[in-house]
Design an enzyme around this catalytic site. Structure first.
Site, PDB file in Angstrom:
ATOM      1  CG  ASP A 184       0.600  -2.987   6.543  1.00  0.00           C
ATOM      2  OD1 ASP A 184      -0.467  -3.171   7.088  1.00  0.00           O
ATOM      3  OD2 ASP A 184       0.573  -1.939   5.911  1.00  0.00           O
TER       4      ASP A 184
ATOM      5  NE  ARG B 221     -10.353  -3.033  -2.420  1.00  0.00           N
ATOM      6  CZ  ARG B 221      -9.487  -2.080  -1.468  1.00  0.00           C
ATOM      7  NH1 ARG B 221      -8.178  -2.671  -1.208  1.00  0.00           N
ATOM      8  NH2 ARG B 221      -9.932  -1.270  -0.847  1.00  0.00           N
TER       9      ARG B 221
ATOM     10  CG  PHE C 210      -1.802   0.989   1.040  1.00  0.00           C
ATOM     11  CD1 PHE C 210      -2.945   0.934   0.149  1.00  0.00           C
ATOM     12  CD2 PHE C 210      -1.744   2.254   1.845  1.00  0.00           C
ATOM     13  CE1 PHE C 210      -4.189   2.137  -0.054  1.00  0.00           C
ATOM     14  CE2 PHE C 210      -3.004   3.097   1.705  1.00  0.00           C
ATOM     15  CZ  PHE C 210      -4.021   3.237   0.836  1.00  0.00           C
TER      16      PHE C 210
ATOM     17  CE1 TYR D  87      -8.594   1.913   7.442  1.00  0.00           C
ATOM     18  CE2 TYR D  87      -7.852   3.134   9.423  1.00  0.00           C
ATOM     19  CZ  TYR D  87      -7.610   2.645   7.932  1.00  0.00           C
ATOM     20  OH  TYR D  87      -6.412   2.913   7.486  1.00  0.00           O
ATOM     21  CE  LYS D  88      -7.303  -1.325   5.177  1.00  0.00           C
ATOM     22  NZ  LYS D  88      -7.854  -0.724   4.033  1.00  0.00           N
TER      23      LYS D  88
END
Lengths: 397, 397
Positions: B184, B356, B113, B209-210
């Protein structure tokens, strides 16, 4: 004229409490509860990921930043929210040091809040220990400004004593010596008028959980003067500071201006509480706040000094030299403060011997001051603080 | 066996929506609303500053960290919450580079990312541009591990394709070459079993938050292996990482272990929402989640491939090589995703051409997958995406 009875009614203040610690954590604005419910249910709950656009979460850090800008005399579009004050100090200092590559001194003072000094220490370590952090007593700072100083980094209002630096004079003197200036407004924003643009500050940082009442863990702000905004290299170059975050480039290109001081995903829920808290400021004029704050502090000093000879004033006596707090020194300040808290007068203690009381006319009035003085007098005269139950030391007071 | 009907009932899922973007922002856990109300009213409102002790706010970052630790195979007492993922990447990378002072290469990959790469760039700038960041294609990483590499810094699951690195093998190979490893876990924590302790990771970071459903702007976490915890120098040396924050010393002394990775005041309100979200995990077993997730993803791939020949699978076909998402390439992916969102199937788009879709059995079931496939088939077969209203490009999709 600001209607302080109206602003007081906007806060939840628990029964039986006189809250003189808004300089550490402001009380709950009633509107923040509903606002948070709306953000959680109508935005997060219903909009889900589309809240970033539809609820304006993505622009929240600059939108709220503009509201803060108006309270600290900053130009619109030059304040952004995010992270913590410690992180914002790091960003400002890292940027400033790179703008003075030939200088090696960071000048602060021994009254600065420790995290500012710690973050400087950490940065100095990363930069290869070529810089030196100097911390004279607050009143000696001016004498240390010279052409070795890369950055003058000060908190305007001393967290312990409430002593206020002369922001205008020190900024001018530092600039004359070729140094840059970072002002930490932790105890200024929402407490007194600040004119960042007028004094020509280079950077400013601050938190929003004290006099701005944003709640525990509310995000910090950072200001970069317009003349520097397009030049500074962000040391903490996160994706939301990128000029095009959603292009997902492999290489970093800094955002146009203050946006480059954004780092990661903004704390949307904390910002929602803060936005509601800032509504109070739509009803308040900062010079009214300052005038009333000085009157409250003067009244408190007079009352305590008359009733409690054991307490020694640690704050400047002249209101114009103080922030919005009053501190007294007392050898047994810790148990004394615990005894006051048990009686409903909430201030705090700062080592080694400071009893600290914050005043803001937004929700504290003269009757509160008189009632607090009466409790303090009672506790001190009766030696009520001198009990085992108040002597055990906790982590936070 | 995890009762996924029961976990699904713990989330607020809007009517008419099939939410396949929990890999970007998890939905609202119903309990988070009441928990936030309690934190705001009973804690902030009533306890005011004393909430730091009485409501346990000060220990919240380590208390919540321990709950995360159990989900990622970390040792208790070695994960702490705070800041954003970007900041946590910076902390881990700065610490790791100092532990390998003679090496100059940071090895990552082009599927990482971007903020991880940007933060590395920023740090390299501060360290004097002596380090080099190398980003081969994900499948070529192993070939680039050698004795020049100071740190291997990877995201386990590729945010675009869902391709999953072999954490065990790469960690072992990096260690054999004398390099340190930072993982990560942004797309791993809460998505699949992780065994940080077992693989011997040096550092790990991630967001909440995912797949952990902590809400927009929920704080990040950082893990430091026990063998390093007392040695690392915190580059971001904030006051709450100090060994005695309330002594207010002028000099920094790092906290005993993971505490030193704390920086500033924790985001108490965001953490309250996250704590409620983590209650869901008391009812879920991670291997059940993984098994069910692979089944949902396989079902989705089969359905879409049968109905939509224009979409090309961009994710690994074998579930064991994937995270908990499925991506398809489509030249007109952006308007196609907009059209799907308008029809209530929420996924997202990642440039240049990735559609996605995230799947988690906590609140997505086989009926949702079938319904989503039917909508996708309809939109694609009818060329419904090919309308002006869907072609305008927004900032976040």
């Amino acid at each position: 004229m600001t209607d302080f009875a109206a602003t007081k009614a906007m806060f939840h203040l628990p029964d039986g409490v006189i809250y003189l610690d808004g300089n550490s954590l402001g009380p709950l604005p009633k509107a923040a509860v509903a606002r948070m419910g709306k953000t959680m249910q109508d935005e997060w709950g219903e909009m889900l990921i589309t809240g970033w656009n539809r609820a304006g979460w993505m622009e929240q850090p600059t939108r709220v930043g503009d509201r803060i800008a108006r309270l600290i005399g900053a130009e619109a579009g030059h304040v952004v929210m995010g992270d913590t004050l410690s992180i914002k100090v790091y960003q400002a200092l890292a940027a400033a040091l790179e703008m003075r590559p030939d200088r090696r001194v960071i000048l602060s003072d021994s009254g600065n809040f420790p995290t500012d000094l710690y973050m400087a220490e950490g940065l100095i370590g990363s930069l290869g220990r070529q810089h030196q952090l100097i911390t004279p007593a607050p009143e000696d700072v001016a004498a240390h400004i010279n052409e070795d100083v890369a950055v003058l980094m000060l908190t305007e209002v001393d967290y312990r004593t409430g002593r206020k630096h002369d922001m205008q004079a020190l900024t001018k003197q530092a600039h004359a010596a070729g140094a840059l200036v970072i002002w930490d407004l932790a105890h200024s924003a929402g407490a007194l008028p600040v004119d960042l643009s007028g004094v020509g500050a280079d950077f400013a940082v601050g938190c929003t959980y004290k006099y701005l009442n944003g709640g525990p863990g509310a995000p910090a702000f950072i200001y970069v003067a317009p003349r520097h905004a397009k030049q500074v290299r962000p040391a903490l170059s996160g994706w939301l500071g990128h000029s095009a975050p959603f292009a997902f480039d492999l290489n970093y290109t800094a955002g146009a201006g203050i946006e480059r001081m954004r780092v990661g995903t903004p704390p949307v829920l904390q910002l929602a509480a803060l936005e509601a808290a800032l509504d109070v400021w739509d009803m308040a004029d900062m010079s009214d706040v300052r005038r009333a704050s000085i009157a409250l502090c003067d009244r408190f000093i007079a009352g305590v000094e008359a009733a409690c000879p054991a307490l020694t004033l640690a704050s400047p006596r002249d209101g114009k030299d103080r922030g919005s707090q009053v501190s007294f020194r007392f050898e047994h300040g810790y148990p004394a403060m615990q005894a006051l808290i048990a009686r409903g007068v909430i201030g705090d203690f700062r080592a080694p011997d400071i009893m600290r009381f914050g005043f803001t006319p937004l929700y504290i009035d003269a009757a509160d001051v008189d009632a607090a003085v009466a409790v303090i007098a009672d506790v001190m005269q009766g030696d009520l603080w001198d009990r085992d139950e108040y002597r055990q030391r906790g982590r936070v007071t």
